[in-house]
Design a protein around this motif. Structure first.
Motif, PDB file in Angstrom:
ATOM      1  N   SER A  94       3.264 -15.521 -16.625  1.00 26.54           N
ATOM      2  CA  SER A  94       2.384 -16.150 -17.609  1.00 26.54           C
ATOM      3  C   SER A  94       2.007 -15.128 -18.679  1.00 26.54           C
ATOM      4  CB  SER A  94       1.113 -16.673 -16.926  1.00 26.54           C
ATOM      5  OG  SER A  94       0.333 -15.587 -16.438  1.00 26.54           O
ATOM      6  N   PHE A  95       1.313 -15.633 -19.694  1.00 29.97           N
ATOM      7  CA  PHE A  95       0.674 -14.776 -20.683  1.00 29.97           C
ATOM      8  C   PHE A  95      -0.772 -14.542 -20.261  1.00 29.97           C
ATOM      9  CE2 PHE A  95       3.903 -17.080 -23.216  1.00 29.97           C
ATOM     10  CZ  PHE A  95       4.625 -15.993 -23.674  1.00 29.97           C
ATOM     11  N   PRO A  96      -1.369 -13.411 -20.643  1.00 33.22           N
ATOM     12  CA  PRO A  96      -2.804 -13.252 -20.401  1.00 33.22           C
ATOM     13  C   PRO A  96      -3.568 -14.369 -21.096  1.00 33.22           C
ATOM     14  CG  PRO A  96      -1.816 -11.192 -21.158  1.00 33.22           C
ATOM     15  CD  PRO A  96      -0.784 -12.260 -21.345  1.00 33.22           C
ATOM     16  N   GLY A  97      -4.542 -14.938 -20.414  1.00 32.80           N
ATOM     17  CA  GLY A  97      -5.316 -16.001 -21.044  1.00 32.80           C
ATOM     18  C   GLY A  97      -6.111 -16.805 -20.044  1.00 32.80           C
ATOM     19  N   GLY A  98      -6.834 -17.781 -20.566  1.00 34.55           N
ATOM     20  CA  GLY A  98      -7.672 -18.629 -19.732  1.00 34.55           C
ATOM     21  C   GLY A  98      -8.526 -19.536 -20.587  1.00 34.55           C
ATOM     22  N   ARG A  99      -9.505 -20.149 -19.972  1.00 38.65           N
ATOM     23  CA  ARG A  99     -10.337 -21.108 -20.692  1.00 38.65           C
ATOM     24  C   ARG A  99     -11.197 -20.409 -21.739  1.00 38.65           C
ATOM     25  NH1 ARG A  99     -13.625 -24.653 -17.274  1.00 38.65           N
ATOM     26  NH2 ARG A  99     -11.910 -24.486 -15.779  1.00 38.65           N
ATOM     27  N   ILE A 100     -11.539 -21.149 -22.782  1.00 38.88           N
ATOM     28  CA  ILE A 100     -12.419 -20.648 -23.827  1.00 38.88           C
ATOM     29  C   ILE A 100     -13.858 -20.836 -23.354  1.00 38.88           C
ATOM     30  CG2 ILE A 100     -13.150 -20.876 -26.234  1.00 38.88           C
ATOM     31  CD1 ILE A 100     -10.363 -21.958 -26.873  1.00 38.88           C
ATOM     32  N   ASP A 101     -14.557 -19.736 -23.130  1.00 40.65           N
ATOM     33  CA  ASP A 101     -15.928 -19.779 -22.631  1.00 40.65           C
ATOM     34  C   ASP A 101     -16.908 -20.094 -23.752  1.00 40.65           C
ATOM     35  OD1 ASP A 101     -15.056 -19.191 -20.106  1.00 40.65           O
ATOM     36  OD2 ASP A 101     -15.563 -17.054 -20.202  1.00 40.65           O
ATOM     37  N   PRO A 102     -18.106 -20.610 -23.402  1.00 40.33           N
ATOM     38  CA  PRO A 102     -19.109 -20.912 -24.431  1.00 40.33           C
ATOM     39  C   PRO A 102     -19.457 -19.699 -25.304  1.00 40.33           C
ATOM     40  CG  PRO A 102     -19.730 -21.901 -22.342  1.00 40.33           C
ATOM     41  CD  PRO A 102     -18.529 -21.044 -22.062  1.00 40.33           C
ATOM     42  N   GLY A 103     -19.376 -18.508 -24.750  1.00 38.07           N
ATOM     43  CA  GLY A 103     -19.714 -17.317 -25.525  1.00 38.07           C
ATOM     44  C   GLY A 103     -18.603 -16.810 -26.419  1.00 38.07           C
ATOM     45  N   ASP A 104     -17.407 -17.405 -26.327  1.00 36.82           N
ATOM     46  CA  ASP A 104     -16.282 -16.976 -27.159  1.00 36.82           C
ATOM     47  C   ASP A 104     -16.369 -17.605 -28.541  1.00 36.82           C
ATOM     48  OD1 ASP A 104     -15.010 -15.463 -25.133  1.00 36.82           O
ATOM     49  OD2 ASP A 104     -14.083 -17.277 -24.303  1.00 36.82           O
ATOM     50  N   ASP A 105     -16.031 -16.837 -29.541  1.00 38.78           N
ATOM     51  CA  ASP A 105     -15.976 -17.354 -30.904  1.00 38.78           C
ATOM     52  C   ASP A 105     -14.578 -17.914 -31.172  1.00 38.78           C
ATOM     53  OD1 ASP A 105     -16.559 -18.032 -33.499  1.00 38.78           O
ATOM     54  OD2 ASP A 105     -16.420 -15.975 -34.275  1.00 38.78           O
TER      55      ASP A 105
END
Length: 210
Positions: free
Chosen positions: A77-88
Motif C-alpha cells: 500500500s501507500f502510506p495513508g489513512g482516514r482524514i482526521d478532524p484535526g487535519d487541514d
C-alpha cells in the motif's frame, strides 16, 4: 527508461489536479465498485504517492502492511489513512500519515498535485497526493503498521504490459481487480487492488498530458 526524470516531473505538473485544492466530485471508479460497499457516506481518506529521483530514473515508494492489522493485513500500500478532524484536508492527512507510518518529515516531501478520488469496497473515498521525495530520505517504519518499505521503478508501473486484470468473486458478484506482475527485485510484494488502481489512474492522467 522512457524519459528523463525532468521530463516526467514536467508532465506531472500538467497532468495532476492542482495542489491548491483537493478534487471534488464523484470517485472515478464508482461504476466498477457500485453495489459492493455498504450504503451511507464514505469515509474520507488520503494516501501519499511518493516519487524519488534515482540517477535520472524515478522510483515509487511503497510499503507492506504488517500481518496483524485489522484491514488489508500484509498488503502492499501507500502510506495513508482516514482524514482526521484535526487535519487541514487531504494533503495534511497524507503528510501526517506518511510521517507516522514511515517517518517521512514534511520538509522532505514536495507535494505536486492530486490524482482523481477513488472509492474502495471498504467504503473509503481516497484522495491520492503525489509528492516528490528527497533522495536522502531514510524510512523509519512504525513496526505496528509497516512491515517493509521498498521502491519500484515508475517505468515498470507505467508499462501497460505489466498490469493485468483479475476476475474475482466478491460478495456474490464477479468484479475486476488490477494486479501487476511480480517485480523481480521484490517478488514477494504483490502490488494489486487499491494500490494498483491508484497507479493505473496515474498512468491514465500522464497519458492524457502527452
Amino acid at each position: 527508461m522512457i524519459e528523463t526524470a525532468a521530463v516526467l516531473f514536467d508532465r506531472l505538473a500538467r497532468s495532476l489536479h492542482p495542489i491548491e485544492a483537493a478534487p471534488g466530485g464523484p470517485e472515478w471508479n464508482l461504476d466498477e465498485v457500485e453495489g459492493l460497499f455498504d450504503g451511507g457516506d464514505p469515509v474520507d481518506a488520503a494516501v501519499l504517492v511518493g516519487l524519488v529521483e534515482r540517477d535520472e530514473d524515478v522510483q515509487v515508494l511503497l510499503t507492506r502492511r504488517t500481518d496483524a492489522l485489522r484491514q488489508h493485513a500484509g498488503q502492499v500500500s501507500f502510506p495513508g489513512g482516514r482524514i482526521d478532524p484535526g487535519d487541514d484536508g487531504a494533503l495534511a492527512a497524507a503528510l501526517r500519515e506518511a510521517n507516522e507510518e514511515i517517518g517521512l518529515p514534511a520538509a522532505q516531501a514536495v507535494p505536486l498535485g492530486y490524482l482523481d478520488p477513488m472509492r474502495t469496497v471498504t467504503s473509503y473515498r481516497v484522495v491520492p497526493v503525489i509528492a516528490r521525495i528527497a533522495p536522502g530520505f531514510v524510512p523509519r517504519p512504525d513496526p505496528s503498521e509497516v512491515a517493509a518499505v521498498f521502491e519500484v521503478p515508475l517505468s515498470f508501473l507505467l508499462a501497460p504490459g505489466n498490469l493485468h486484470r483479475l476476475d474475482v468473486e466478491f460478495r456474490g458478484r464477479m468484479r475486476h481487480v488490477l494486479e501487476y506482475s511480480p517485480y523481480p527485485a521484490v517478488p514477494e510484494q504483490r502490488i494489486w487492488g487499491v494500490t494498483a488502481t491508484i497507479l493505473y489512474n496515474l498512468r491514465q492522467r500522464l497519458g492524457a498530458s502527452s
